[in-house]
Design a protein around this motif. Sequence first.
Motif, PDB file in Angstrom:
ATOM      1  N   LEU A 105      73.540  62.223  46.488  1.00 12.14           N
ATOM      2  CA  LEU A 105      74.203  60.927  46.320  1.00 12.14           C
ATOM      3  C   LEU A 105      74.345  60.519  44.865  1.00 12.14           C
ATOM      4  O   LEU A 105      74.990  59.507  44.567  1.00 12.14           O
ATOM      5  N   GLY A 106      73.729  61.273  43.957  1.00 11.64           N
ATOM      6  CA  GLY A 106      73.724  60.894  42.546  1.00 11.64           C
ATOM      7  C   GLY A 106      74.743  61.657  41.728  1.00 11.64           C
ATOM      8  O   GLY A 106      75.702  62.222  42.249  1.00 11.64           O
ATOM      9  N   GLN A 107      74.494  61.679  40.417  1.00 10.92           N
ATOM     10  CA  GLN A 107      75.403  62.320  39.481  1.00 10.92           C
ATOM     11  C   GLN A 107      74.821  63.604  38.885  1.00 10.92           C
ATOM     12  O   GLN A 107      75.497  64.298  38.127  1.00 10.92           O
ATOM     13  N   ARG A 108      73.578  63.913  39.231  1.00  9.37           N
ATOM     14  CA  ARG A 108      72.953  65.115  38.698  1.00  9.37           C
ATOM     15  C   ARG A 108      73.174  66.305  39.639  1.00  9.37           C
ATOM     16  O   ARG A 108      73.256  66.123  40.856  1.00  9.37           O
ATOM     17  N   ARG A 109      73.198  67.490  39.089  1.00 10.84           N
ATOM     18  CA  ARG A 109      73.221  68.706  39.901  1.00 10.84           C
ATOM     19  C   ARG A 109      71.785  69.022  40.279  1.00 10.84           C
ATOM     20  O   ARG A 109      70.904  69.135  39.414  1.00 10.84           O
ATOM     21  N   LEU A 110      71.536  69.166  41.567  1.00  7.21           N
ATOM     22  CA  LEU A 110      70.173  69.331  42.057  1.00  7.21           C
ATOM     23  C   LEU A 110      70.053  70.603  42.890  1.00  7.21           C
ATOM     24  O   LEU A 110      70.980  70.964  43.614  1.00  7.21           O
ATOM     25  N   ARG A 111      68.898  71.241  42.780  1.00  2.00           N
ATOM     26  CA  ARG A 111      68.642  72.460  43.546  1.00  2.00           C
ATOM     27  C   ARG A 111      67.330  72.317  44.334  1.00  2.00           C
ATOM     28  O   ARG A 111      66.299  71.942  43.758  1.00  2.00           O
ATOM     29  N   VAL A 112      67.369  72.629  45.613  1.00  2.00           N
ATOM     30  CA  VAL A 112      66.172  72.606  46.459  1.00  2.00           C
ATOM     31  C   VAL A 112      65.466  73.943  46.306  1.00  2.00           C
ATOM     32  O   VAL A 112      66.046  75.007  46.579  1.00  2.00           O
ATOM     33  N   LEU A 113      64.198  73.890  45.852  1.00  2.00           N
ATOM     34  CA  LEU A 113      63.460  75.116  45.539  1.00  2.00           C
ATOM     35  C   LEU A 113      62.578  75.597  46.675  1.00  2.00           C
ATOM     36  O   LEU A 113      62.515  76.801  46.951  1.00  2.00           O
ATOM     37  N   SER A 114      61.844  74.677  47.288  1.00  2.00           N
ATOM     38  CA  SER A 114      60.863  75.111  48.288  1.00  2.00           C
ATOM     39  C   SER A 114      60.516  73.952  49.206  1.00  2.00           C
ATOM     40  O   SER A 114      60.981  72.811  49.011  1.00  2.00           O
ATOM     41  N   ARG A 115      59.680  74.230  50.206  1.00  2.00           N
ATOM     42  CA  ARG A 115      59.300  73.225  51.189  1.00  2.00           C
ATOM     43  C   ARG A 115      57.823  73.337  51.496  1.00  2.00           C
ATOM     44  O   ARG A 115      57.194  74.387  51.277  1.00  2.00           O
ATOM     45  N   GLN A 116      57.287  72.245  52.032  1.00  2.00           N
ATOM     46  CA  GLN A 116      55.910  72.205  52.515  1.00  2.00           C
ATOM     47  C   GLN A 116      55.946  71.457  53.843  1.00  2.00           C
ATOM     48  O   GLN A 116      56.447  70.338  53.917  1.00  2.00           O
ATOM     49  N   TYR A 117      55.443  72.090  54.923  1.00  2.00           N
ATOM     50  CA  TYR A 117      55.525  71.525  56.272  1.00  2.00           C
ATOM     51  C   TYR A 117      54.144  71.443  56.916  1.00  2.00           C
ATOM     52  O   TYR A 117      53.317  72.339  56.732  1.00  2.00           O
ATOM     53  N   ASP A 118      53.938  70.395  57.693  1.00  2.00           N
ATOM     54  CA  ASP A 118      52.793  70.279  58.590  1.00  2.00           C
ATOM     55  C   ASP A 118      53.321  69.998  59.992  1.00  2.00           C
ATOM     56  O   ASP A 118      53.889  68.923  60.239  1.00  2.00           O
ATOM     57  N   PHE A 119      53.155  70.940  60.904  1.00  2.00           N
ATOM     58  CA  PHE A 119      53.534  70.752  62.299  1.00  2.00           C
ATOM     59  C   PHE A 119      52.296  70.345  63.087  1.00  2.00           C
ATOM     60  O   PHE A 119      51.241  70.977  62.948  1.00  2.00           O
ATOM     61  N   ARG A 120      52.435  69.317  63.902  1.00  2.00           N
ATOM     62  CA  ARG A 120      51.302  68.827  64.691  1.00  2.00           C
ATOM     63  C   ARG A 120      51.638  68.778  66.172  1.00  2.00           C
ATOM     64  O   ARG A 120      52.773  68.519  66.551  1.00  2.00           O
ATOM     65  N   GLU A 121      50.601  69.037  66.975  1.00  2.00           N
ATOM     66  CA  GLU A 121      50.733  68.898  68.420  1.00  2.00           C
ATOM     67  C   GLU A 121      50.773  67.413  68.780  1.00  2.00           C
ATOM     68  O   GLU A 121      50.511  66.542  67.934  1.00  2.00           O
ATOM     69  N   GLY A 122      51.056  67.132  70.047  1.00  2.00           N
ATOM     70  CA  GLY A 122      51.170  65.743  70.480  1.00  2.00           C
ATOM     71  C   GLY A 122      49.914  64.930  70.251  1.00  2.00           C
ATOM     72  O   GLY A 122      49.984  63.730  69.965  1.00  2.00           O
ATOM     73  N   ALA A 123      48.733  65.555  70.365  1.00  2.00           N
ATOM     74  CA  ALA A 123      47.472  64.846  70.178  1.00  2.00           C
ATOM     75  C   ALA A 123      47.095  64.696  68.710  1.00  2.00           C
ATOM     76  O   ALA A 123      46.087  64.054  68.381  1.00  2.00           O
ATOM     77  N   GLY A 124      47.881  65.293  67.794  1.00  2.00           N
ATOM     78  CA  GLY A 124      47.624  65.133  66.363  1.00  2.00           C
ATOM     79  C   GLY A 124      47.038  66.341  65.676  1.00  2.00           C
ATOM     80  O   GLY A 124      46.981  66.380  64.445  1.00  2.00           O
ATOM     81  N   ALA A 125      46.579  67.337  66.434  1.00  2.00           N
ATOM     82  CA  ALA A 125      45.996  68.532  65.818  1.00  2.00           C
ATOM     83  C   ALA A 125      47.074  69.339  65.103  1.00  2.00           C
ATOM     84  O   ALA A 125      48.221  69.409  65.559  1.00  2.00           O
ATOM     85  N   VAL A 126      46.693  69.946  63.980  1.00  2.00           N
ATOM     86  CA  VAL A 126      47.638  70.768  63.224  1.00  2.00           C
ATOM     87  C   VAL A 126      47.958  72.029  64.022  1.00  2.00           C
ATOM     88  O   VAL A 126      47.063  72.772  64.417  1.00  2.00           O
ATOM     89  N   ALA A 127      49.245  72.265  64.264  1.00  3.22           N
ATOM     90  CA  ALA A 127      49.672  73.452  64.996  1.00  3.22           C
ATOM     91  C   ALA A 127      49.913  74.610  64.035  1.00  3.22           C
ATOM     92  O   ALA A 127      49.479  75.738  64.268  1.00  3.22           O
ATOM     93  N   THR A 128      50.628  74.343  62.957  1.00  3.93           N
ATOM     94  CA  THR A 128      50.896  75.350  61.936  1.00  3.93           C
ATOM     95  C   THR A 128      51.310  74.641  60.661  1.00  3.93           C
ATOM     96  O   THR A 128      51.715  73.475  60.685  1.00  3.93           O
ATOM     97  N   GLN A 129      51.176  75.344  59.545  1.00  2.47           N
ATOM     98  CA  GLN A 129      51.516  74.767  58.245  1.00  2.47           C
ATOM     99  C   GLN A 129      52.285  75.775  57.402  1.00  2.47           C
ATOM    100  O   GLN A 129      52.117  76.986  57.556  1.00  2.47           O
ATOM    101  N   ILE A 130      53.123  75.256  56.550  1.00  5.07           N
ATOM    102  CA  ILE A 130      53.704  76.043  55.460  1.00  5.07           C
ATOM    103  C   ILE A 130      53.281  75.338  54.183  1.00  5.07           C
ATOM    104  O   ILE A 130      53.751  74.243  53.883  1.00  5.07           O
ATOM    105  N   LYS A 131      52.373  75.963  53.437  1.00  2.00           N
ATOM    106  CA  LYS A 131      51.842  75.350  52.227  1.00  2.00           C
ATOM    107  C   LYS A 131      52.691  75.745  51.030  1.00  2.00           C
ATOM    108  O   LYS A 131      53.315  76.809  50.998  1.00  2.00           O
ATOM    109  N   SER A 132      52.682  74.870  50.038  1.00  2.00           N
ATOM    110  CA  SER A 132      53.573  75.044  48.886  1.00  2.00           C
ATOM    111  C   SER A 132      53.288  76.313  48.099  1.00  2.00           C
ATOM    112  O   SER A 132      54.183  76.839  47.417  1.00  2.00           O
ATOM    113  N   ASP A 133      52.060  76.851  48.177  1.00  2.00           N
ATOM    114  CA  ASP A 133      51.715  78.044  47.411  1.00  2.00           C
ATOM    115  C   ASP A 133      51.889  79.333  48.216  1.00  2.00           C
ATOM    116  O   ASP A 133      51.580  80.419  47.729  1.00  2.00           O
ATOM    117  N   GLN A 134      52.402  79.217  49.441  1.00  2.00           N
ATOM    118  CA  GLN A 134      52.633  80.403  50.245  1.00  2.00           C
ATOM    119  C   GLN A 134      54.014  80.979  49.960  1.00  2.00           C
ATOM    120  O   GLN A 134      54.962  80.239  49.679  1.00  2.00           O
TER     121      GLN A 134
END
Length: 298
Positions: free
Chosen positions: A173-202
């Motif tokens: 939405l801005g005026q700069r050229r931007l590049r998406v480098l990486s992602r960090q995800y936390d997937f959780r089950e319905g009860a809140g327990a962590v199902a799987t993760q993608i950490k930034s250093d992986q």
Amino acid sequence: VQFILRPLCTRGALAREACEHARACALDAPRAMQRSLLRACRRLGPDWFPSAPANERLWGNGSYGSASELQPRLRQFLPEPLRAHVAATGHKPLVPWLRSSLRRAGGDDNAAAPLASDELLSFLGEQCALAPCASSNEEAGLRVDAVSGFAGGDAAVTKEQYVFAYNLCFTNLGQRRLRVLSRQYDFREGAGAVATQIKSDQPEAAGVVGFTPLLEPGQSFGFGSGVVLRSPKGALTGSFLVMEEPTLEGKDLKMHEYMEQAELYIRHAYYKGLGTEQFYLPLGQLQFDSSVPCVSAR
């Protein structure tokens, strides 16, 4: 004669009352529709903007688009009056305009006709159900929209495993050229327990579906992916590392263009080492719900 006429008069009166009631109901039908639409607007909230249902066929794919154009997937599902308005005004909350239009129409049934329809009421009801499984967030001129859905079918639930797809779209939405480098995800089950993760250093955190998308001002990039959970509900939180694209020339520019074709992990390491401004774009919490299905492209 009186004995014969009285029942006939009574039946005539009942018939007239029935006709008057039918006319009253017919006259009130548009107002009843407007009230139902306004109730749906209240449920959606003032910041609502429509989302297309998640499409599992986008899983693993990415493509560029324009922020000034109505997304093709959204165009497929929008009723015509909303389609024309969104195409003309862009990504702005629809509820204030919709409520104003309905109230301004008031008792003028002809003015309300384009909006007050079963099609629109059905669409708003579907959006109410989809709303918990959609999110939007913006940081430093970059917006990320997300939507999830249950990838239905016999193969989607096996041994208490639930397959969900999610679609994301970045918009500059801005005026700069931007590049998406990486992602960090936390997937959780319905009860809140962590199902799987993608950490930034992986290593698998690099890019999104194999891309490190460069977004020019006014450009968008959408992609799809998915996850398998052990419960019928869940959630995704996370963030994306974004950099400002450098202005290069000469040999530096040639090297940059060469690295754009390099293998993902090498490309990611090169971009991170350029030293330009970087920031994190948080992903608004995205819910997964097996009662909210994906919809394949029409």
